[in-house]
Design a protein around this motif. Structure first.
Motif, PDB file in Angstrom:
ATOM      1  N   PRO A  41      -2.338   1.177  -0.697  1.00 43.62           N
ATOM      2  CA  PRO A  41      -1.351   0.444  -1.509  1.00 43.62           C
ATOM      3  C   PRO A  41      -0.274  -0.155  -0.609  1.00 43.62           C
ATOM      4  N   TRP A  42       0.030  -1.429  -0.770  1.00 43.69           N
ATOM      5  CA  TRP A  42       0.936  -2.107   0.149  1.00 43.69           C
ATOM      6  C   TRP A  42       2.330  -1.489   0.170  1.00 43.69           C
ATOM      7  N   PHE A  43       2.827  -1.025  -0.989  1.00 47.66           N
ATOM      8  CA  PHE A  43       4.180  -0.470  -1.043  1.00 47.66           C
ATOM      9  C   PHE A  43       4.258   0.883  -0.333  1.00 47.66           C
ATOM     10  N   CYS A 262      -4.467  -2.652   4.192  1.00 47.68           N
ATOM     11  CA  CYS A 262      -4.156  -3.114   2.833  1.00 47.68           C
ATOM     12  C   CYS A 262      -5.386  -3.775   2.202  1.00 47.68           C
ATOM     13  N   LYS A 263      -5.375  -3.869   0.890  1.00 49.48           N
ATOM     14  CA  LYS A 263      -6.557  -4.338   0.155  1.00 49.48           C
ATOM     15  C   LYS A 263      -6.920  -5.783   0.474  1.00 49.48           C
ATOM     16  N   LYS A 270       2.948  -8.863   1.376  1.00 50.87           N
ATOM     17  CA  LYS A 270       3.963  -8.141   0.605  1.00 50.87           C
ATOM     18  C   LYS A 270       4.499  -6.954   1.408  1.00 50.87           C
ATOM     19  N   ASN A 271       3.579  -6.246   2.072  1.00 48.63           N
ATOM     20  CA  ASN A 271       3.965  -5.095   2.880  1.00 48.63           C
ATOM     21  C   ASN A 271       4.974  -5.493   3.948  1.00 48.63           C
ATOM     22  N   LEU A 272       4.668  -6.543   4.710  1.00 50.25           N
ATOM     23  CA  LEU A 272       5.523  -6.938   5.823  1.00 50.25           C
ATOM     24  C   LEU A 272       6.873  -7.474   5.360  1.00 50.25           C
TER      25      LEU A 272
END
Length: 480
Positions: A41-43, A262-263, A270-272
């Motif tokens: 999950p990115w978060f 990440c997926k 979004k993560n970065l």
């Protein structure tokens, strides 16, 4: 501080890490180890990467920097945001389009085998020294606070320290680290926040009083737009901050391996971007902690150590309630291990794929090679840490750590040349260029004030290093 108490807390802490490892490493395979099955999950990745970005060195050093450089470091942190935007929209699309496991494979497809092996070797050399230095610091603290009381040799302390990391990473790899980093970030931030609260309490300050004291302190200066020769001028620090992220995140297998788990590319971006925003209040927290430490030292007539890195451990372990010392130990371990565990996994990945080319083998052979390399890298870190201990001169060790950072300059030059030109290079010259550029930069940095009329080279040395590499690559290009 009672050594038994600290050891008990550490064992509970590692028990949690091992429990997470047990849960996340079920049915783990090579893809789980290298890329977490591309289901992270990115978060969760973003939050965990905060801890990985703030190593044990940062945990101790950033509060100490306040005495000499106030809040000027925030100028660099703001530059990080620009750097993460570049990584998200320039480098990440390349890595995802090529479906990379090791990001240095890009150099093989863009240039040749010499450039590819050179890029991987630069990362391996830098990360081995960097990870060893960070683990050396935490092993030193653990040894002094716990094991030396029982007359345990230092090498045993180091073995135990590395063994814990190996135990919870050897099977699940990056899939495990995504979740252990999240836990460690929680402990890291909780430690810093509670320490601020306890110091404020000792100084009879409530929350609003802490904010007012920090904001009105002589140490809270952030902006420097006047003296362009200074190493903390705004534009020098802002641009340097952007390039530090581009190289030490975007061109670093350790940091990008988590991002590649990440997926999809949308989640990776979004993560970065969320990480870049999150690092602003986190670094502000550590700088505020530094202000309170200096204020508390002044109020209690505590002599400021010659090396201000020692101020936080000095006050936390020797002058504040026992609970603060416990929080310091937990925070230091969380910070050090959140960067060291991912470094071990990234080093294993890069050596297995980039140096040995084991990804071309079948699954079982790849798995056995990867496990062998994982043990070998652990032993290498042990050996380098023990060498550091024998050196005993902290300034020499710190210099080695700094020199290791010079290797990111050639990576910056290589990738910039690859992405923004269509030229090929004479591959056999690339290793020599990658050695020559850092050496030139070392002497430029050492004699900059004499050579350039008092100009102080700061973090922009990374940019200069990359530019020199780019220029030499251009001279060595193959004319078609």
């Amino acid at each position: 501080m009672n050594a038994g108490l600290v050891l008990g807390i550490i064992l509970i802490y590692f028990g949690l890490l091992l429990f997470i490892s047990f849960l996340t490493s079920k049915k783990a395979n090579n893809k789980s180890f290298f890329l977490g099955d591309k289901k992270s999950p990115w978060f969760v990745v973003a939050f965990g990467m905060i801890g990985a970005s703030l190593s044990g060195v940062t945990f101790i050093s950033v509060p100490g920097w306040v005495g000499a450089s106030s809040f000027y470091y925030m100028q660099m942190v703001l530059g990080y945001v620009l750097g993460y935007i570049v990584v998200a929209y320039v480098l990440v699309p390349i890595y995802y389009k090529m479906n990379l496991t090791s990001i240095y494979t890009y150099l093989d497809s863009r240039f040749d085998m010499y450039s590819y092996k050179t890029g991987a070797a630069l990362f391996l050399a830098s990360r081995v020294v960097g990870a060893s230095f960070r683990l050396y610091l935490v092993a030193n603290v653990l040894h002094m606070s716990i094991f030396s009381n029982w007359h345990v040799p230092f090498w045993v302390t180091v073995v135990v320290t590395i063994m814990f990391i190996w135990l919870y990473t050897f099977k699940g790899g990056i899939k495990t680290i995504i979740w252990t980093d999240t836990l460690q970030t929680v402990f890291l931030l909780a430690s810093a926040t509670l320490t601020v609260i306890f110091i404020g309490k000792e100084m009879n300050l409530d929350f609003s009083g802490i904010i007012e004291s920090v904001s009105q302190s002589e140490y809270s200066r952030i902006w420097n737009f006047s003296d362009w020769k200074s190493d903390n001028h705004f534009f020098k620090q802002f641009i340097s901050g952007a390039f530090i992220v581009i190289t030490m995140t975007g061109l670093d297998q350790d940091m990008m391996q988590k991002n590649l788990s990440c997926k999809n590319i949308k989640d990776a971006k979004k993560n970065l971007l969320s990480l870049s925003i999150g690092l602003i209040p986190v670094n502000f927290l550590f700088l505020s902690l530094g202000v309170l430490l200096f204020m508390y030292a002044s109020q209690m007539n505590i002599a400021i150590p010659e090396q201000t890195d020692n101020l936080f451990p000095l006050i936390a372990l020797g002058h504040l309630p026992k609970v603060v010392g416990v929080l310091f130990i937990i925070g230091l371990i969380a910070a050090a291990y959140s960067s060291a565990d991912s470094a071990l996994t990234a080093l294993t990945t890069s050596f297995t794929i980039d140096i040995l080319g084991a990804n071309k083998k079948d699954e079982e052979n790849l798995k056995s090679t990867r496990k062998f390399v994982h043990v070998g890298i652990s032993l290498l870190l042990l050996m380098v840490i023990l060498i550091f201990h024998q050196i005993t001169n902290e300034s020499v060790i710190s210099s080695l750590f700094t020199v290791a950072g010079y290797t990111y300059g050639p990576l910056l030059g290589l990738y910039t040349f690859g992405i923004f030109t269509a030229w090929k290079v004479r591959g056999k010259l690339v290793p020599y260029i990658s050695i020559a550029s850092p050496i030139i930069c070392y002497f430029l940095n050492r004699y900059s004030e004499q050579l350039f009329n008092g100009y102080q080279i700061g973090f922009e040395l990374l940019i200069i290093n990359g530019a020199i590499t780019f220029f030499m690559l251009m001279l060595s290009r193959v004319k078609e």
